[in-house]
Design a protein around this motif. Structure first.
Motif, PDB file in Angstrom:
ATOM      1  N   LYS A   1       0.847  -1.196   0.000  1.00  0.00           N
ATOM      2  CA  LYS A   1       0.000   0.000   0.000  1.00  0.00           C
ATOM      3  C   LYS A   1       0.886   1.252   0.000  1.00  0.00           C
ATOM      4  O   LYS A   1       0.581   2.264  -0.628  1.00  0.00           O
ATOM      5  N   LEU A   2       2.017   1.154   0.702  1.00  0.00           N
ATOM      6  CA  LEU A   2       2.941   2.291   0.772  1.00  0.00           C
ATOM      7  C   LEU A   2       3.446   2.660  -0.624  1.00  0.00           C
ATOM      8  O   LEU A   2       3.620   3.838  -0.946  1.00  0.00           O
ATOM      9  N   ALA A   3       3.666   1.656  -1.450  1.00  0.00           N
ATOM     10  CA  ALA A   3       4.130   1.909  -2.817  1.00  0.00           C
ATOM     11  C   ALA A   3       3.082   2.709  -3.585  1.00  0.00           C
ATOM     12  O   ALA A   3       3.420   3.653  -4.318  1.00  0.00           O
ATOM     13  N   GLN A   4       1.817   2.360  -3.397  1.00  0.00           N
ATOM     14  CA  GLN A   4       0.740   3.120  -4.080  1.00  0.00           C
ATOM     15  C   GLN A   4       0.765   4.574  -3.638  1.00  0.00           C
ATOM     16  O   GLN A   4       0.693   5.488  -4.452  1.00  0.00           O
ATOM     17  N   ILE A   5       0.890   4.781  -2.310  1.00  0.00           N
ATOM     18  CA  ILE A   5       0.905   6.149  -1.771  1.00  0.00           C
ATOM     19  C   ILE A   5       2.098   6.910  -2.347  1.00  0.00           C
ATOM     20  O   ILE A   5       1.977   8.049  -2.804  1.00  0.00           O
ATOM     21  N   TYR A   6       3.243   6.273  -2.352  1.00  0.00           N
ATOM     22  CA  TYR A   6       4.481   6.911  -2.833  1.00  0.00           C
ATOM     23  C   TYR A   6       4.368   7.244  -4.316  1.00  0.00           C
ATOM     24  O   TYR A   6       4.776   8.320  -4.760  1.00  0.00           O
ATOM     25  N   ASN A   7       3.797   6.318  -5.082  1.00  0.00           N
ATOM     26  CA  ASN A   7       3.692   6.545  -6.530  1.00  0.00           C
ATOM     27  C   ASN A   7       2.719   7.680  -6.852  1.00  0.00           C
ATOM     28  O   ASN A   7       2.871   8.364  -7.859  1.00  0.00           O
ATOM     29  N   GLU A   8       1.727   7.870  -5.984  1.00  0.00           N
ATOM     30  CA  GLU A   8       0.781   8.971  -6.218  1.00  0.00           C
ATOM     31  C   GLU A   8       1.409  10.329  -5.883  1.00  0.00           C
ATOM     32  O   GLU A   8       1.250  11.296  -6.595  1.00  0.00           O
ATOM     33  N   SER A   9       2.138  10.376  -4.763  1.00  0.00           N
ATOM     34  CA  SER A   9       2.789  11.630  -4.369  1.00  0.00           C
ATOM     35  C   SER A   9       3.894  11.344  -3.358  1.00  0.00           C
ATOM     36  O   SER A   9       3.701  10.549  -2.433  1.00  0.00           O
ATOM     37  N   THR A  10       5.024  12.033  -3.508  1.00  0.00           N
ATOM     38  CA  THR A  10       6.136  11.822  -2.575  1.00  0.00           C
ATOM     39  C   THR A  10       6.136  12.892  -1.478  1.00  0.00           C
ATOM     40  O   THR A  10       7.053  12.963  -0.662  1.00  0.00           O
ATOM     41  N   GLU A  11       5.096  13.691  -1.471  1.00  0.00           N
ATOM     42  CA  GLU A  11       5.017  14.844  -0.578  1.00  0.00           C
ATOM     43  C   GLU A  11       5.228  14.484   0.903  1.00  0.00           C
ATOM     44  O   GLU A  11       5.874  15.227   1.645  1.00  0.00           O
ATOM     45  N   LEU A  12       4.686  13.353   1.311  1.00  0.00           N
ATOM     46  CA  LEU A  12       4.741  12.998   2.736  1.00  0.00           C
ATOM     47  C   LEU A  12       6.060  12.352   3.152  1.00  0.00           C
ATOM     48  O   LEU A  12       6.236  11.964   4.296  1.00  0.00           O
ATOM     49  N   PHE A  13       6.987  12.209   2.221  1.00  0.00           N
ATOM     50  CA  PHE A  13       8.171  11.389   2.489  1.00  0.00           C
ATOM     51  C   PHE A  13       9.416  12.228   2.761  1.00  0.00           C
ATOM     52  O   PHE A  13       9.739  13.127   1.978  1.00  0.00           O
ATOM     53  N   PHE A  14      10.087  11.905   3.859  1.00  0.00           N
ATOM     54  CA  PHE A  14      11.357  12.549   4.199  1.00  0.00           C
ATOM     55  C   PHE A  14      12.399  12.159   3.149  1.00  0.00           C
ATOM     56  O   PHE A  14      12.370  11.035   2.632  1.00  0.00           O
ATOM     57  N   ASP A  15      13.304  13.078   2.847  1.00  0.00           N
ATOM     58  CA  ASP A  15      14.332  12.789   1.847  1.00  0.00           C
ATOM     59  C   ASP A  15      15.377  11.835   2.437  1.00  0.00           C
ATOM     60  O   ASP A  15      16.256  12.245   3.193  1.00  0.00           O
ATOM     61  N   LEU A  16      15.235  10.561   2.071  1.00  0.00           N
ATOM     62  CA  LEU A  16      16.114   9.535   2.657  1.00  0.00           C
ATOM     63  C   LEU A  16      17.350   9.278   1.786  1.00  0.00           C
ATOM     64  O   LEU A  16      17.782   8.123   1.656  1.00  0.00           O
ATOM     65  N   LYS A  17      17.908  10.320   1.222  1.00  0.00           N
ATOM     66  CA  LYS A  17      19.219  10.142   0.574  1.00  0.00           C
ATOM     67  C   LYS A  17      20.157   9.589   1.629  1.00  0.00           C
ATOM     68  O   LYS A  17      20.076   9.980   2.803  1.00  0.00           O
ATOM     69  N   LEU A  18      21.087   8.730   1.220  1.00  0.00           N
ATOM     70  CA  LEU A  18      21.922   8.061   2.208  1.00  0.00           C
ATOM     71  C   LEU A  18      22.658   9.042   3.121  1.00  0.00           C
ATOM     72  O   LEU A  18      22.696   8.861   4.341  1.00  0.00           O
ATOM     73  N   GLU A  19      23.192  10.135   2.540  1.00  0.00           N
ATOM     74  CA  GLU A  19      23.941  11.082   3.394  1.00  0.00           C
ATOM     75  C   GLU A  19      23.019  11.756   4.414  1.00  0.00           C
ATOM     76  O   GLU A  19      23.423  12.026   5.540  1.00  0.00           O
ATOM     77  N   ASN A  20      21.750  11.965   4.041  1.00  0.00           N
ATOM     78  CA  ASN A  20      20.790  12.532   5.007  1.00  0.00           C
ATOM     79  C   ASN A  20      20.524  11.532   6.126  1.00  0.00           C
ATOM     80  O   ASN A  20      20.456  11.889   7.304  1.00  0.00           O
ATOM     81  N   TYR A  21      20.333  10.271   5.722  1.00  0.00           N
ATOM     82  CA  TYR A  21      20.000   9.248   6.709  1.00  0.00           C
ATOM     83  C   TYR A  21      21.143   9.073   7.718  1.00  0.00           C
ATOM     84  O   TYR A  21      20.913   8.930   8.920  1.00  0.00           O
ATOM     85  N   ILE A  22      22.381   9.123   7.221  1.00  0.00           N
ATOM     86  CA  ILE A  22      23.543   8.972   8.122  1.00  0.00           C
ATOM     87  C   ILE A  22      23.515  10.098   9.170  1.00  0.00           C
ATOM     88  O   ILE A  22      23.693   9.862  10.374  1.00  0.00           O
ATOM     89  N   LEU A  23      23.249  11.321   8.721  1.00  0.00           N
ATOM     90  CA  LEU A  23      23.211  12.450   9.662  1.00  0.00           C
ATOM     91  C   LEU A  23      22.065  12.299  10.665  1.00  0.00           C
ATOM     92  O   LEU A  23      22.217  12.615  11.850  1.00  0.00           O
ATOM     93  N   VAL A  24      20.929  11.792  10.175  1.00  0.00           N
ATOM     94  CA  VAL A  24      19.784  11.565  11.068  1.00  0.00           C
ATOM     95  C   VAL A  24      20.162  10.523  12.134  1.00  0.00           C
ATOM     96  O   VAL A  24      19.892  10.711  13.327  1.00  0.00           O
ATOM     97  N   ILE A  25      20.815   9.453  11.710  1.00  0.00           N
ATOM     98  CA  ILE A  25      21.192   8.403  12.672  1.00  0.00           C
ATOM     99  C   ILE A  25      22.167   8.962  13.712  1.00  0.00           C
ATOM    100  O   ILE A  25      22.052   8.686  14.911  1.00  0.00           O
ATOM    101  N   VAL A  26      23.128   9.748  13.255  1.00  0.00           N
ATOM    102  CA  VAL A  26      24.115  10.324  14.178  1.00  0.00           C
ATOM    103  C   VAL A  26      23.398  11.143  15.258  1.00  0.00           C
ATOM    104  O   VAL A  26      23.636  10.975  16.466  1.00  0.00           O
TER     105      VAL A  26
END
Ligand code: SF4
Length: 312
Positions: free
Chosen positions: A229-254
């Motif tokens: 279901k998440l794929a359907q939501i994502y394919n319709e709009s990415t508006e609700l999604f945090f930018d999970l580029k790897l470098e962003n995710y690393i900073l978030v984890i830190v």
């Protein structure tokens, strides 16, 4: 607060396992044929919006085989690689406390009867546990290692409703507190990047779960997988999604680790689903250990560590 971890910027799981068992321990996944109340209609038939069981099971883990057969096959696979290791049965697929109490007892005892198995880890939902089940688990452990891992996923009820999780954060708190009170190791599973959540929410999670009596934590990136279901939501709009580029995710984890209680042992930062199932984020097949190395390098560069900003 100062860094008290030996050579590491976080309280790492491998060191904890070596302290506990004196050597490396391999988890062997078991598919004991459970279902889930969020799929079979007891709570809902819709499942969590990201759920697909396709990504869960290694080859040796097949619900057609008995618990013993799966463990023996897993041990035969891993033992040539690491001759002296011990094993933990990992009841991983679906909801592994969702069943009749005698049936659960039989499965857990079967796991403990396999040579080399030093205990088990049970993955489950916080709304599928009660005092009777916990007492059974505690009583059969007889000195073996037991841990129950609860899928909390978020500490924000609005998110839990959106992802159709079927339980509240208060139910996670209750399950964790009861498990710890009974004296069973307690783990938590969290997802960072769920739709509608932002960075402040991720650090709010770190602060909230830091108040709980948990021993271990697995945290991973949200993954949009095909046929969900998440794929359907994502394919319709990415508006609700945090930018999970790897470098962003690393900073978030830190930063997440900085806010996390230093007593919590951190087991992993990523989930590895089969590449052909992943829609987002595409990290080009990066493995868990590679992500850990990147987190470590970033923490060293920033001269930081788990718990640096933790407030009791
Ligand atoms: S609780 Fe787990 S198995 Fe059940 S629907 Fe959610 S993700 Fe799937």
């Amino acid at each position: 607060m100062t860094n008290t971890f030996k050579n590491m910027p976080w309280n790492d799981y491998s060191s904890y396992i070596k302290r506990t068992f004196g050597q490396r321990v391999q988890k062997i996944s078991v598919n004991a044929g459970f279902t889930c109340p969020n799929r079979d209609g007891k709570i809902s038939k819709g499942a969590c919006i990201y759920c697909t069981n396709k990504s869960f099971s290694p080859f040796y883990c097949n619900s057609g085989a008995s618990v013993r057969e799966q463990l023996e096959k897993g041990i035969a696979f891993f033992s040539p690689k690491y001759k002296t290791q011990k094993y933990l049965a990992y009841f991983q697929s679906f909801t592994n406390t969702y069943g009749d109490i005698d049936y659960l007892k039989k499965l857990y005892l079967e796991a403990l009867s396999v040579e080399g198995v030093e205990g088990f880890v049970i993955a489950t939902r916080p709304d599928c546990i009660d005092e009777d089940k916990l007492m059974i688990i505690k009583n059969i452990s007889k000195g073996k290692y037991i841990s129950i891992e609860y899928g909390a996923e978020s500490t924000i009820d609005k998110t839990l409703v959106f992802i159709n999780r079927g339980h509240s954060y208060q139910q996670t708190i209750d399950a964790v507190e009861l498990t710890a009170k009974i004296g069973i190791n307690t783990g938590l599973h969290m997802i960072l990047g769920l739709p509608g959540e932002n960075e402040e929410d991720f650090y709010h999670h770190a602060k909230e779960i830091s108040k709980l009596p948990i021993n271990t934590l697995k945290v991973h990136q949200m993954q949009v997988l095909k046929e969900t279901k998440l794929a359907q939501i994502y394919n319709e709009s990415t508006e609700l999604f945090f930018d999970l580029k790897l470098e962003n995710y690393i900073l978030v984890i830190v930063k997440f680790l900085e806010f996390l209680n230093p007593n919590i042992i951190v087991e992993r930062f990523t989930s590895e689903s089969p590449k052909d199932m992943i829609i987002y984020p595409d990290w080009k097949g990066k493995k868990n250990f590679e992500i850990s190395h990147m987190v470590m390098a970033k923490m060293k560069e920033l001269d930081t560590y788990q718990g640096k900003r933790f407030v009791k």
